[in-house]
Motif scaffolding. Structure first.
Motif, short mmCIF file in Angstrom:
data_model
loop_
_atom_site.label_atom_id
_atom_site.label_comp_id
_atom_site.label_asym_id
_atom_site.label_seq_id
_atom_site.Cartn_x
_atom_site.Cartn_y
_atom_site.Cartn_z
N GLU A 45 0.83 -1.21 0.00
CA GLU A 45 0.00 0.00 0.00
C GLU A 45 0.87 1.26 0.00
O GLU A 45 0.36 2.36 -0.22
CB GLU A 45 -0.88 0.03 1.25
N VAL A 46 2.15 1.10 0.28
CA VAL A 46 3.06 2.23 0.42
C VAL A 46 3.92 2.33 -0.83
O VAL A 46 4.77 1.48 -1.08
CB VAL A 46 3.95 2.04 1.67
N GLY A 47 3.71 3.39 -1.60
CA GLY A 47 4.51 3.63 -2.79
C GLY A 47 5.50 4.73 -2.55
O GLY A 47 5.50 5.38 -1.50
N ASN A 114 6.98 7.46 10.95
CA ASN A 114 5.62 7.25 10.49
C ASN A 114 4.73 8.49 10.64
O ASN A 114 3.97 8.80 9.73
CB ASN A 114 5.00 6.06 11.21
N PRO A 115 4.82 9.24 11.74
CA PRO A 115 3.96 10.44 11.85
C PRO A 115 4.23 11.50 10.79
O PRO A 115 3.35 12.31 10.49
CB PRO A 115 4.27 10.99 13.24
N LEU A 116 5.43 11.51 10.20
CA LEU A 116 5.73 12.50 9.16
C LEU A 116 5.03 12.20 7.85
O LEU A 116 4.85 13.09 7.02
CB LEU A 116 7.24 12.54 8.89
N ILE A 120 1.30 6.66 5.11
CA ILE A 120 1.62 5.37 5.72
C ILE A 120 0.72 5.20 6.94
O ILE A 120 0.80 5.99 7.89
CB ILE A 120 3.11 5.29 6.14
N LYS A 121 -0.10 4.18 6.92
CA LYS A 121 -0.98 3.90 8.05
C LYS A 121 -0.14 3.46 9.25
O LYS A 121 1.03 3.13 9.11
CB LYS A 121 -1.95 2.76 7.71
#
Length: 165
Positions: A45-47, A114-116, A120-121
Motif C-alpha cells: 500500500e506504500v509507494g 511514520n507520523p511524518l 503510511i498507516k
C-alpha cells in the motif's frame, strides 16, 4: 614507453567516497523503482510518492511527475543512508550487517518517522502483504548498500596492501 606513461593512458579509479555516493544514488533509485512496481501491482500500500505527501501541494504529486520526483528524492536520501553505513559499518565483513541495516531502516521509517508521512498507516493497520513486501525491499536495499560498500572497502584495502609491498 615507460610503464608510468602506460598507466597515464588509463582512467583513474573512482575514489571510495565517490563510489559510496553512486552506490547510494543507484540503490535508492533502483529499489525505489522496484517499490513503485510493487505498489503498482498492489503488493504494498506504500509507494514512493508517500515521500512527497507532507511537503508538496497539488495533484501533480499523484501523477507520473510525482512518481519520478519521489524516486529521485529516495535516491538522495539513499545517498545519506549509504554515507551513514560507510561511516559506521564499512569495516565489518559479510552481508549480515547489511541485512540488519535494512531492518533498522524499515523500523525507522515505519515506526519512528511514520507520523511524518500521512500516506503510511499505523503499523498495526497495514496489510500483511504490505509489511512483508516492505521489509523484504528494505532488507534487499540494506544488503545491496552494505555488501557494495564492504566489497569496495575490502578491495581497496587489498590494493593498498599490494601497492605498499
Amino acid at each position: 614507453m615507460t610503464s608510468e606513461q602506460k598507466l597515464d593512458n588509463y582512467p583513474r579509479p573512482m575514489s571510495f567516497v565517490t563510489m559510496v555516493f553512486w552506490t547510494g544514488l543507484f540503490g535508492g533509485v533502483f529499489w525505489g523503482t522496484v517499490g513503485y512496481i510493487a505498489s503498482y501491482f498492489n503488493f504494498t500500500e506504500v509507494g514512493p510518492r508517500v515521500i512527497l505527501e507532507p511537503w508538496a501541494l497539488g495533484d501533480w504529486k499523484n501523477g507520473w511527475l510525482g512518481t519520478v520526483i519521489s524516486i529521485i528524492l529516495i535516491g538522495v536520501f539513499s545517498i545519506i543512508a549509504a554515507f551513514i553505513y560507510y561511516a559506521v559499518l564499512r569495516k565489518f565483513k559479510g552481508f549480515w550487517l547489511g541485512l540488519g541495516y535494512g531492518i533498522v531502516l524499515f523500523l525507522l521509517v515505519f515506526f519512528i518517522l511514520n507520523p511524518l508521512f500521512p500516506g503510511i498507516k499505523a503499523f498495526s493497520d497495514l496489510s500483511r502483504d504490505t509489511i512483508i513486501t516492505s521489509i523484504c525491499l528494505y532488507i534487499l536495499y540494506g544488503i545491496f548498500i552494505g555488501y557494495s560498500i564492504n566489497y569496495e572497502f575490502e578491495l581497496n584495502k587489498v590494493q593498498v596492501n599490494e601497492a605498499s609491498t
